[in-house]
Scaffold this motif. Structure first.
Motif, PDB file in Angstrom:
ATOM      1  N   ALA A  25      14.138 -41.652   2.993  1.00  0.00           N
ATOM      2  CA  ALA A  25      14.129 -43.111   2.514  1.00  0.00           C
ATOM      3  C   ALA A  25      15.347 -43.021   1.461  1.00  0.00           C
ATOM      4  N   ASP A  26      15.297 -42.209   0.915  1.00  0.00           N
ATOM      5  CA  ASP A  26      16.410 -42.380  -0.276  1.00  0.00           C
ATOM      6  C   ASP A  26      17.805 -41.986   0.332  1.00  0.00           C
ATOM      7  N   VAL A  27      18.160 -41.352   1.408  1.00  0.00           N
ATOM      8  CA  VAL A  27      19.216 -41.196   2.110  1.00  0.00           C
ATOM      9  C   VAL A  27      19.477 -42.692   2.752  1.00  0.00           C
ATOM     10  N   VAL A  28      18.621 -43.125   3.315  1.00  0.00           N
ATOM     11  CA  VAL A  28      18.849 -44.282   4.047  1.00  0.00           C
ATOM     12  C   VAL A  28      19.327 -45.582   2.959  1.00  0.00           C
ATOM     13  N   ILE A  29      18.434 -45.627   1.934  1.00  0.00           N
ATOM     14  CA  ILE A  29      18.883 -46.406   0.703  1.00  0.00           C
ATOM     15  C   ILE A  29      20.213 -46.276   0.137  1.00  0.00           C
ATOM     16  N   GLY A  30      20.771 -45.126   0.175  1.00  0.00           N
ATOM     17  CA  GLY A  30      22.075 -44.636  -0.206  1.00  0.00           C
ATOM     18  C   GLY A  30      22.982 -45.208   0.577  1.00  0.00           C
ATOM     19  N   PHE A  31      22.682 -45.027   2.057  1.00  0.00           N
ATOM     20  CA  PHE A  31      23.558 -45.632   3.142  1.00  0.00           C
ATOM     21  C   PHE A  31      23.632 -47.085   3.140  1.00  0.00           C
ATOM     22  N   LEU A  32      22.389 -47.711   2.774  1.00  0.00           N
ATOM     23  CA  LEU A  32      22.744 -49.239   2.503  1.00  0.00           C
ATOM     24  C   LEU A  32      23.470 -49.593   1.319  1.00  0.00           C
TER      25      LEU A  32
END
Length: 71
Positions: A25-32
């Motif tokens: 989830a942290d990686v996805v949020i960083g991408f967003l």
């Protein structure tokens, strides 16, 4: 001289699935965030990650040392 090896209980059984989900989830949020999402979401995600790692360090040894019940 003995070397220091830190023990991260959040990466061990039975806590590792939750830790893996949080990291993904942290990686996805960083991408967003790179795509234009509000950075406050990233700050909240980082805070949740840190809280989980600290919580995992405190409850991990208790879970590993709990008596195993046979059914």
């Amino acid at each position: 001289m003995a070397s220091f090896t830190p023990k991260m209980y959040a990466w061990r059984r039975p806590l590792w699935p939750v830790t893996t989900i949080i990291i993904i989830a942290d990686v996805v949020i960083g991408f967003l965030i790179t795509k234009g999402t509000d950075p406050a979401i990233g700050t909240a995600a980082a805070a949740i990650t840190i809280v989980w790692l600290v919580l995992g360090q405190s409850i991990g040894p208790k879970l590993r040392n709990a008596p195993k019940t046979e059914t």
